[in-house]
Design a protein around this motif. Structure first.
Motif, PDB file in Angstrom:
ATOM      1  N   LYS A 208      11.827  16.300  -8.274  1.00  0.00           N
ATOM      2  CA  LYS A 208      13.150  16.802  -8.654  1.00  0.00           C
ATOM      3  C   LYS A 208      13.888  15.808  -9.508  1.00  0.00           C
ATOM      4  O   LYS A 208      14.641  16.181 -10.402  1.00  0.00           O
ATOM      5  CB  LYS A 208      13.947  17.114  -7.389  1.00  0.00           C
ATOM      6  CG  LYS A 208      13.402  18.324  -6.650  1.00  0.00           C
ATOM      7  CD  LYS A 208      14.317  18.756  -5.526  1.00  0.00           C
ATOM      8  CE  LYS A 208      13.647  19.822  -4.663  1.00  0.00           C
ATOM      9  NZ  LYS A 208      12.757  19.234  -3.628  1.00  0.00           N
ATOM     10  N   GLN A 209      13.710  14.530  -9.200  1.00  0.00           N
ATOM     11  CA  GLN A 209      14.417  13.513  -9.982  1.00  0.00           C
ATOM     12  C   GLN A 209      13.396  12.714 -10.765  1.00  0.00           C
ATOM     13  O   GLN A 209      12.560  12.037 -10.183  1.00  0.00           O
ATOM     14  CB  GLN A 209      15.172  12.551  -9.058  1.00  0.00           C
ATOM     15  CG  GLN A 209      16.276  13.222  -8.287  1.00  0.00           C
ATOM     16  CD  GLN A 209      16.697  12.332  -7.141  1.00  0.00           C
ATOM     17  OE1 GLN A 209      16.027  12.268  -6.118  1.00  0.00           O
ATOM     18  NE2 GLN A 209      17.800  11.624  -7.333  1.00  0.00           N
ATOM     19  N   TYR A 216       7.828   9.000  -6.287  1.00  0.00           N
ATOM     20  CA  TYR A 216       7.005  10.189  -6.013  1.00  0.00           C
ATOM     21  C   TYR A 216       5.531   9.859  -6.150  1.00  0.00           C
ATOM     22  O   TYR A 216       4.704  10.227  -5.310  1.00  0.00           O
ATOM     23  CB  TYR A 216       7.356  11.319  -6.985  1.00  0.00           C
ATOM     24  CG  TYR A 216       8.628  12.042  -6.663  1.00  0.00           C
ATOM     25  CD1 TYR A 216       8.694  12.947  -5.605  1.00  0.00           C
ATOM     26  CD2 TYR A 216       9.768  11.845  -7.428  1.00  0.00           C
ATOM     27  CE1 TYR A 216       9.860  13.622  -5.321  1.00  0.00           C
ATOM     28  CE2 TYR A 216      10.943  12.513  -7.143  1.00  0.00           C
ATOM     29  CZ  TYR A 216      10.983  13.404  -6.090  1.00  0.00           C
ATOM     30  OH  TYR A 216      12.136  14.072  -5.803  1.00  0.00           O
TER      31      TYR A 216
ATOM     32  N   GLU B 461      16.699   8.532  -2.055  1.00  0.00           N
ATOM     33  CA  GLU B 461      16.890   9.981  -2.240  1.00  0.00           C
ATOM     34  C   GLU B 461      15.551  10.710  -2.280  1.00  0.00           C
ATOM     35  O   GLU B 461      15.387  11.770  -1.675  1.00  0.00           O
ATOM     36  CB  GLU B 461      17.650  10.246  -3.547  1.00  0.00           C
ATOM     37  CG  GLU B 461      19.153  10.231  -3.390  1.00  0.00           C
ATOM     38  CD  GLU B 461      19.823  10.367  -4.739  1.00  0.00           C
ATOM     39  OE1 GLU B 461      19.428  11.276  -5.511  1.00  0.00           O
ATOM     40  OE2 GLU B 461      20.726   9.563  -5.025  1.00  0.00           O
ATOM     41  N   SER B 464      14.115  10.930   1.201  1.00  0.00           N
ATOM     42  CA  SER B 464      14.744  11.900   2.109  1.00  0.00           C
ATOM     43  C   SER B 464      14.435  13.329   1.678  1.00  0.00           C
ATOM     44  O   SER B 464      14.205  14.201   2.517  1.00  0.00           O
ATOM     45  CB  SER B 464      16.247  11.663   2.208  1.00  0.00           C
ATOM     46  OG  SER B 464      16.793  11.521   0.939  1.00  0.00           O
ATOM     47  N   SER B 465      14.407  13.536   0.341  1.00  0.00           N
ATOM     48  CA  SER B 465      14.117  14.914  -0.088  1.00  0.00           C
ATOM     49  C   SER B 465      12.670  15.286   0.241  1.00  0.00           C
ATOM     50  O   SER B 465      12.385  16.421   0.647  1.00  0.00           O
ATOM     51  CB  SER B 465      14.403  15.079  -1.579  1.00  0.00           C
ATOM     52  OG  SER B 465      13.351  14.552  -2.334  1.00  0.00           O
ATOM     53  N   GLN B 468      12.368  16.066   3.821  1.00  0.00           N
ATOM     54  CA  GLN B 468      12.938  17.378   4.127  1.00  0.00           C
ATOM     55  C   GLN B 468      11.982  18.505   3.734  1.00  0.00           C
ATOM     56  O   GLN B 468      11.764  19.441   4.509  1.00  0.00           O
ATOM     57  CB  GLN B 468      14.263  17.534   3.406  1.00  0.00           C
ATOM     58  CG  GLN B 468      15.270  18.286   4.262  1.00  0.00           C
ATOM     59  CD  GLN B 468      16.248  19.025   3.391  1.00  0.00           C
ATOM     60  OE1 GLN B 468      16.658  18.506   2.354  1.00  0.00           O
ATOM     61  NE2 GLN B 468      16.625  20.210   3.801  1.00  0.00           N
ATOM     62  N   THR B 469      11.407  18.369   2.517  1.00  0.00           N
ATOM     63  CA  THR B 469      10.493  19.448   2.118  1.00  0.00           C
ATOM     64  C   THR B 469       9.308  19.520   3.072  1.00  0.00           C
ATOM     65  O   THR B 469       8.882  20.617   3.440  1.00  0.00           O
ATOM     66  CB  THR B 469       9.941  19.251   0.691  1.00  0.00           C
ATOM     67  OG1 THR B 469       9.723  17.870   0.479  1.00  0.00           O
ATOM     68  CG2 THR B 469      10.847  19.827  -0.352  1.00  0.00           C
TER      69      THR B 469
END
Lengths: 300, 597
Positions: A208-209, A216, B461, B464-465, B468-469
């Motif tokens: 997303k970012q 990632y 961030e 945490s994302s 969550q996913t």
């Protein structure tokens, strides 16, 4: 594949083939600059090499009209990890050099190209094939070889005209039991990559970012195949199973299929353009019913 | 003298054979038998219920005895009546026979009615068995039947299939034969004398008859005309004994003396015939003669150990010998055939005859092929394949013709009709785009990796994302049956949810099947069901409240469909009630369809 399995290292030595999207048309539209992207990727590659001394990394540039190997860690002499003062491992100097050459060559080729109205997609099918060829060569040489996997770092949209070639590559990878991981950084979503990861048992993720790309990459895509048995990796909610028709290269979710060679068409033809089978007159033509069309809907 | 419903005869009544007898009248009705003596003072007045008569005997016409009829009642006491002549006696006898037959019918009827009762007892047992085996059903039963929401019958009415399955599972299994060999029957010796005793059961007899048709035939021929059954079996076992001694010379000698014994000692002719029949049916391409060479039991040190001695074949007196292999083969053939007849009789002769009949039938089946030899030849020609004589096998074939493989593997790029996403702009920008790309590469070559590569907040961030996913993807109910949300609930809650679901299903099934309401019975039933359902509804609410807060959302998701189903039922109940009350108020007359409540 038993012979392959017996040739593997006992643990988690990886061969990572990274398909790097260098499509200029994509990179001219993104929020993140290509240089930023590259620094994330190079740091990631460095991390992968650091995870295990025997780890091997191969980078293939996926351009607009060509693709090429730009880096192979097995060809670089060991112990060349010293920093050249610019905050970058020296071994990536050659990578960047090659990348620059590649971009120049790619530009030349794109100028020669006649079909200028093509979608601005990268040549994913080509780089996938190259990756598989490389892996095949690794499989056939030496007593021991690392566990190969492919990581597609893709941003450009799918090229529906490459559908058959990409699917064939995916199925080859499935046969070789090589997982295709995919990290899609573009704005749309890539049905090719979703299907590739789904079919080969790889991981598909769309970060997303983009400024956190390195995170990632290291969190999800650095996991070697051995560790994947113990790690919860993000799973996609659904897979886009749509196909491209052979006649107009449109992405369709419903269409006609040749009963002989399984070619896909978006409309009814009298004759299969691929194998020449003559189709019977469909009674449903007049009714224009879609009930006999096969549905290939996105599985969400 | 004789009315329609009764018979009256002049008789003498004797309480025993020696009793001179009391003269009087015998009056027979269907229900009872009455003897009235001529002398009213005599106390030998008799009244016998026809029901109580167990049997009747009578003297035969033409014998020297007078016409007596002897009736035995169920207590075993007998009453003898001496008639004046035989025709009287026969008239009475026929009447009693008819009356008895009628009497038997009546108890039969009552037996039928009791049997339905018994059947329902059996069914009750069945129900208990089903309940015992299915704890979920047991809970439902306890909940609804014992709290009188449903009656026992209502509860089971929807589960007839379940009961049926169980009861069909009880169907009688056909009993096979024991695999013990008949020749394995060993006599018991008492040790003192030289006597040996063979214990015969009907099963052993059956087996002997099945395995040895010659013995069966001999039994039919000799018993009982020539010898008693006991003699027959004595002789048979004498023969068996001779076999077991392996003294073929003695066997030959005894066979020469006793022709019946010889039947047992000689090879079984019927069996041999059957075997020949069977050999004729063997696949003609099978070379049976070639197999004969495989037998090497005649070689030294070969042979089978049996009863402590080796079964070595001697050529002399061969007909009085049987090899173990013959016995084994015959026995296994019979065991495999199974019980071919359905006779459960103690009578040996019946068994023997039935077996013979069964054999004849099967033989007749075998011989229906009118010309066996012709058939053999046909089969031979069918199996012997001669490739050069066969017609060429040309199946219709349409080769797959992919004219130009490139059509398949490459794209026909000329066909692309897809909207070229800003193709014009793209064209213009080709140079620009590549320029940008090269610039970027140059930048990183000179400047190196960006520093810091990633900000810690961004990293956080991302983490945490991702977490969550991963956790939400895991929680999607039904996506993966193994990772269903139910498994994450505490066991008690899970059980509760599941139980509510089954009980709601049960209630709803009964509820909806009661509509349309046509009788008061259904009306009260629906009322009871509705109460039970609203009870469950409040229990569901209570359960939702009681779960931990982090699970509450998921539990309520699970509970929602249950409550929706109940709501639908309630709504139907209300509207139906309103409609009916409106009707009964409006239509005060008696015109109610279906005789509604």
């Amino acid at each position: 594949m038993a012979s392959v399995a017996s040739k593997l290292y006992s643990d988690d030595v990886s061969l990572l083939v990274l398909l790097l999207d260098t499509n200029p048309f994509f990179w001219s539209t993104t929020s993140i600059k290509f240089s930023q992207f590259l620094s994330h990727v190079l740091a990631f590659l460095n991390a992968v090499l650091g995870l295990n001394q025997l780890n091997q990394v191969v980078v293939i540039a996926t351009g607009y009209s060509s693709c090429d190997y730009i880096y192979d860690s097995s060809l670089t002499p060991n112990g060349n990890f010293e920093s050249s003062g610019s905050g970058m491992p020296a071994l990536f100097g050659s990578l960047l050099e090659k990348l620059e050459d590649f971009a120049a060559k790619d530009e030349e080729l794109s100028k020669e190209e006649e079909h200028e109205d093509r979608i601005a997609s990268s040549l994913l099918s080509g780089s996938l094939s190259m990756a598989l060829c490389y892996i095949q060569r690794v499989f056939r040489s030496g007593h021991l070889h690392p566990q190969p996997r492919i990581l597609c770092l893709q941003g450009s949209p799918d090229g529906p005209e490459q559908y058959v070639a990409v699917m064939n590559s995916i199925f080859s990878a499935q046969r070789l039991m090589v997982p295709i991981d995919s990290c899609y950084i573009g704005t749309q979503n890539s049905a090719f990559l979703q299907q590739a990861s789904y079919i080969t048992g790889g991981v598909h993720h769309t970060p997303k970012q983009l400024d956190g790309l390195f995170q990632y990459l290291t969190t999800i895509f650095a996991t070697d195949l051995h560790s994947r048995g113990f790690v919860q990796l993000p799973k996609p909610v659904g897979v886009d199973f749509r196909a491209s028709c052979f006649c107009h290269k449109k992405t369709i979710d419903m269409g006609y299929i040749c009963s002989v060679c399984l070619s896909i068409f978006c409309e009814h033809h009298k004759k299969c353009s691929t194998c020449g089978s003559v189709f019977g007159q469909s009674k449903l033509d007049d009714v224009s019913s879609v009930s006999n069309k096969k549905r290939k809907a996105p599985d969400t | 003298m004789a009315g329609g419903g009764q018979v009256e005869k002049r008789v003498r009544y004797k309480s025993s054979v020696k009793d001179p007898g009391t003269p009087g009248f015998l009056r027979l009705t269907e229900a009872m038998l009455l003897f009235v003596p001529n002398d009213p003072k005599s106390d030998s007045k008799l009244k016998v219920q026809t029901l109580n008569i167990k049997s009747q005997k009578y003297t035969k016409e033409g014998s020297n005895k007078p016409p007596w009829l002897n009736l035995t009642n169920k207590q075993g006491k007998s009453h003898i009546f001496e008639f004046e002549n035989y025709s009287d006696m026969h008239a009475c006898r026929d009447f009693i026979t008819k009356a008895l037959a009628k009497c038997e019918e009546v108890p039969k009827k009552s037996a039928v009615s009791t049997s339905t009762e018994q059947l329902s007892i059996a069914e009750l047992e069945l129900r208990f068995k089903v309940l015992r085996e299915n704890s979920e059903l047991q809970r439902l039963h306890k909940q609804f039947v014992e709290s009188k929401v449903l009656t026992e019958d209502e509860f089971w009415a929807t589960r007839k299939k379940l009961l049926g399955q169980v009861s069909t599972g009880k169907s009688k299994q056909q009993v096979g034969l024991k695999s013990m060999m008949v020749s394995g029957i060993k006599p018991s010796t008492d040790g003192r004398t030289n006597r040996v005793t063979f214990n015969l059961t009907s099963e052993i007899i059956f087996q002997i008859f099945a395995e040895k048709p010659a013995v069966r035939q001999a039994f039919i021929n000799y018993v009982p005309s020539k010898m008693t059954e006991k003699d027959f079996w004595t002789k048979y076992f004498r023969a068996e004994y001779l076999y077991s001694t392996k003294n073929t010379a003695v066997a030959a000698a005894e066979a020469a003396e006793d022709e019946e014994l010889a039947v047992f000692l000689k090879p079984d002719e019927i069996l041999a015939r059957e075997t020949r029949q069977k050999i004729r049916r063997v696949d003609p391409t099978l070379d049976m003669e070639a197999d004969q060479g495989d037998d090497y039991s005649h070689l030294m040190d070969h042979g089978i150990q049996r009863d402590g001695t080796k079964d070595v074949v001697e050529s002399q007196n061969d007909q009085f010998r049987r090899s173990l292999l013959q016995d084994l083969n015959r026995h296994s053939a019979v065991v495999l055939e199974g019980r071919s007849i359905d006779v459960e009789s103690e009578d040996t002769r019946v068994v023997a005859e039935a077996l013979t009949r069964a054999k004849q039938v099967s033989k007749a089946d075998g011989e229906t092929t009118k010309d066996a030899n012709q058939d053999r030849l046909e089969r031979m020609s069918r199996t012997a394949e001669m490739e050069d004589l066969q017609a060429p096998q040309n199946f219709p074939l349409a080769p797959l013709s992919i004219k130009d493989p490139r059509d398949y593997f490459e794209s026909q790029q000329g066909n692309v009709l897809n909207e070229p996403r800003g193709a014009g702009a793209l064209n213009r920008n080709v140079h620009e785009a590549y320029g940008l790309l090269k610039e970027s590469i140059l930048e990183i070559r000179t400047k190196g990796l960006s520093y810091p590569l990633i900000k810690s907040e961004v990293s956080f961030e991302v983490f945490s994302s991702l977490t969550q996913t991963i956790s939400t993807a895991k929680n999607i109910i039904g996506k993966n049956p193994r990772e269903s949300f139910l498994d994450r609930l505490p066991k008690s809650t899970k059980d509760e949810v599941l139980h509510h679901w089954t009980s709601i299903q049960e209630l709803l099934r009964h509820f909806w099947s009661s509509y349309p309401i046509t009788t008061t019975y259904l009306h009260t039933k629906v009322g009871k069901l509705k109460d039970a359902m609203s009870n469950t509804y409040s229990q569901l609410d209570a359960m939702k409240q009681s779960v931990q807060s982090d699970l509450r959302h998921q539990v309520s998701l699970l509970v929602r469909p249950m409550q929706q189903a109940l709501d639908a039922a309630f709504q139907h109940y209300e509207t139906d009630l309103q409609r009916r009350t409106a009707k009964s108020v409006g239509g005060s007359s008696s015109e109610r369809p279906n005789g509604g409540v």
